[in-house]
Motif scaffolding. Structure first.
Motif, PDB file in Angstrom:
ATOM      1  N   LEU A 123       0.813  -1.224   0.000  1.00  0.00           N
ATOM      2  CA  LEU A 123       0.000   0.000   0.000  1.00  0.00           C
ATOM      3  C   LEU A 123       0.846   1.272   0.000  1.00  0.00           C
ATOM      4  CD1 LEU A 123      -3.036  -0.914   2.306  1.00  0.00           C
ATOM      5  CD2 LEU A 123      -3.056  -0.456  -0.158  1.00  0.00           C
ATOM      6  N   PRO A 124       1.924   1.365   0.800  1.00  0.00           N
ATOM      7  CA  PRO A 124       2.758   2.580   0.716  1.00  0.00           C
ATOM      8  C   PRO A 124       3.379   2.783  -0.663  1.00  0.00           C
ATOM      9  CG  PRO A 124       3.185   1.433   2.765  1.00  0.00           C
ATOM     10  CD  PRO A 124       2.329   0.515   1.940  1.00  0.00           C
ATOM     11  N   LEU A 125       3.628   1.706  -1.396  1.00  0.00           N
ATOM     12  CA  LEU A 125       4.169   1.842  -2.753  1.00  0.00           C
ATOM     13  C   LEU A 125       3.122   2.378  -3.722  1.00  0.00           C
ATOM     14  CD1 LEU A 125       6.156  -1.519  -3.043  1.00  0.00           C
ATOM     15  CD2 LEU A 125       6.951   0.696  -2.203  1.00  0.00           C
ATOM     16  N   LEU A 126       1.847   2.190  -3.356  1.00  0.00           N
ATOM     17  CA  LEU A 126       0.752   2.650  -4.217  1.00  0.00           C
ATOM     18  C   LEU A 126       0.275   4.054  -3.842  1.00  0.00           C
ATOM     19  CD1 LEU A 126      -1.336  -0.673  -4.370  1.00  0.00           C
ATOM     20  CD2 LEU A 126       0.369   0.166  -5.994  1.00  0.00           C
ATOM     21  N   GLY A 127       0.908   4.654  -2.832  1.00  0.00           N
ATOM     22  CA  GLY A 127       0.580   6.038  -2.494  1.00  0.00           C
ATOM     23  C   GLY A 127      -0.164   6.244  -1.191  1.00  0.00           C
ATOM     24  N   TRP A 128      -0.510   5.151  -0.510  1.00  0.00           N
ATOM     25  CA  TRP A 128      -1.177   5.304   0.790  1.00  0.00           C
ATOM     26  C   TRP A 128      -0.172   4.943   1.874  1.00  0.00           C
ATOM     27  CZ3 TRP A 128      -5.244   1.921   3.640  1.00  0.00           C
ATOM     28  CH2 TRP A 128      -5.902   2.693   4.601  1.00  0.00           C
ATOM     29  N   PHE A 154      -1.717   9.794   7.856  1.00  0.00           N
ATOM     30  CA  PHE A 154      -2.323   9.538   9.162  1.00  0.00           C
ATOM     31  C   PHE A 154      -3.440   8.504   9.058  1.00  0.00           C
ATOM     32  CE2 PHE A 154      -5.174  10.401  12.718  1.00  0.00           C
ATOM     33  CZ  PHE A 154      -4.269  10.377  13.768  1.00  0.00           C
ATOM     34  N   SER A 155      -4.221   8.550   7.979  1.00  0.00           N
ATOM     35  CA  SER A 155      -5.283   7.558   7.805  1.00  0.00           C
ATOM     36  C   SER A 155      -4.697   6.167   7.622  1.00  0.00           C
ATOM     37  CB  SER A 155      -6.158   7.923   6.602  1.00  0.00           C
ATOM     38  OG  SER A 155      -5.398   7.901   5.394  1.00  0.00           O
ATOM     39  N   PHE A 156      -3.538   6.082   6.931  1.00  0.00           N
ATOM     40  CA  PHE A 156      -2.892   4.789   6.747  1.00  0.00           C
ATOM     41  C   PHE A 156      -2.413   4.227   8.075  1.00  0.00           C
ATOM     42  CE2 PHE A 156       1.142   2.485   6.341  1.00  0.00           C
ATOM     43  CZ  PHE A 156       0.725   1.393   5.600  1.00  0.00           C
TER      44      PHE A 156
END
Length: 303
Positions: A123-128, A154-156
């Motif tokens: 998910l962090p690689l996809l922008g979140w 912050f939501s992540f």
């Protein structure tokens, strides 16, 4: 070294005794895979960076290291949660119902655990969310400090904290409290301690072993989680580098504990380890089925 040797012994024992493994024991094998995967994919790079006094490889290796840590960390946590749930179901079910937990069911559960962990890791690689270096500079993880002014970040972190940490931890605690209450009531019904059946004693021993595995993981990661959560709401400069370094090292040590717990609680595993030591390699004779019949509960953790 302890992580690789210990978990390699667990995997070697599982492979050699695969026909005798109970279906829930596959979760223990999965936990060993996650631990040794973390050691092989992350620790050499972190050790080299420590000797270099600075991170090696730039941004690409930092993202790789953080992704591997997140992947194997979530996998270990969810595996422990699944182990707790399975033990709770087995303890509170009749023998016929507990036999319905087949190897296919556990394999599907393990596949779901890896897919769930992989989803959160990418998910962090996809922008979140974001990956970045730790404050002490020789390790990488989720970039906690970037979440001050970022609603996306912050939501992540809030979602990850709830779904990958809080809920699994509460599930583990609730399951083992339920098992403890069940065992306590069962022992109360038996006035004479000498009349307690061996199966009940064995159930108590297996539950204690599973509890220690979970406690070891949660206690080793709690200081790191606390330091990380602090950096979300405060500047990373507010903590000394050693304050952020020690919890990180302590968290990584969680991968080495489990084989020692198996060694203490499982006579079969101790025998297997001694055979591995005597033969000085993996080419060892198969553990006799006669001894397995004498000790019907398998090596590490059983349903």
């Amino acid at each position: 070294i302890l992580t690789i040797l210990g978990n390699s012994a667990v995997l070697a024992t599982a492979v050699r005794r695969s026909p005798l493994l109970k279906s829930p024991e596959l979760l223990t094998v999965n936990l060993a895979v996650a631990d040794i995967g973390m050691a092989l994919s992350m620790y050499p790079l972190a050790i080299a960076s420590a000797w270099n006094h600075a991170w090696l490889g730039g941004d690409a290796s930092c993202v790789y290291y953080a992704l591997m840590g997140f992947l194997f960390g979530v996998c270990s946590m969810m595996t422990l949660c699944a182990m707790a749930v399975i033990r709770f179901l087995v303890t509170n079910s009749s023998k016929s119902n507990s036999n319905k937990i087949t190897k296919n069911t556990i394999c599907i559960l393990i596949a779901f655990i890896w897919l769930y962990s992989l989803l959160w890791a990418i998910l962090p690689l996809l922008g979140w969310g974001y990956y970045g270096p730790e404050p002490f500079g020789i390790s990488c993880t989720i970039a906690w400090s970037k979440f001050h002014n970022s609603s996306n970040g912050f939501s992540f972190i809030l979602s990850m904290f709830l779904l990958c940490t809080v809920l699994p931890a509460l599930t583990i605690v609730a399951c083992y409290l339920g098992i403890a209450w069940k065992v306590h009531k069962a022992y109360q019904e038996i006035q004479n301690i000498d009349r307690i059946p061996n199966a009940a004693k064995l159930e108590k021993k297996l539950t204690l072993m599973a509890v220690l595995i979970s406690v070891g993981f949660l206690s080793s990661w709690t200081p790191y989680a606390a330091a990380s959560f602090w950096s979300i709401f405060n500047s990373s400069d507010s903590l000394q580098p050693v304050v952020t370094l020690l919890p990180c090292l302590f968290a990584k040590s969680s991968t080495a504990y489990n084989p020692f717990i198996y060694y203490i609680f499982s006579k079969t595993f101790r025998c297997e380890v001694k055979k591995l030591q005597c033969c000085c390699g993996w080419s060892v004779p198969y553990f006799s089925s006669d001894n397995s019949a004498e000790h019907p509960v398998s090596t590490m953790w059983s349903g």
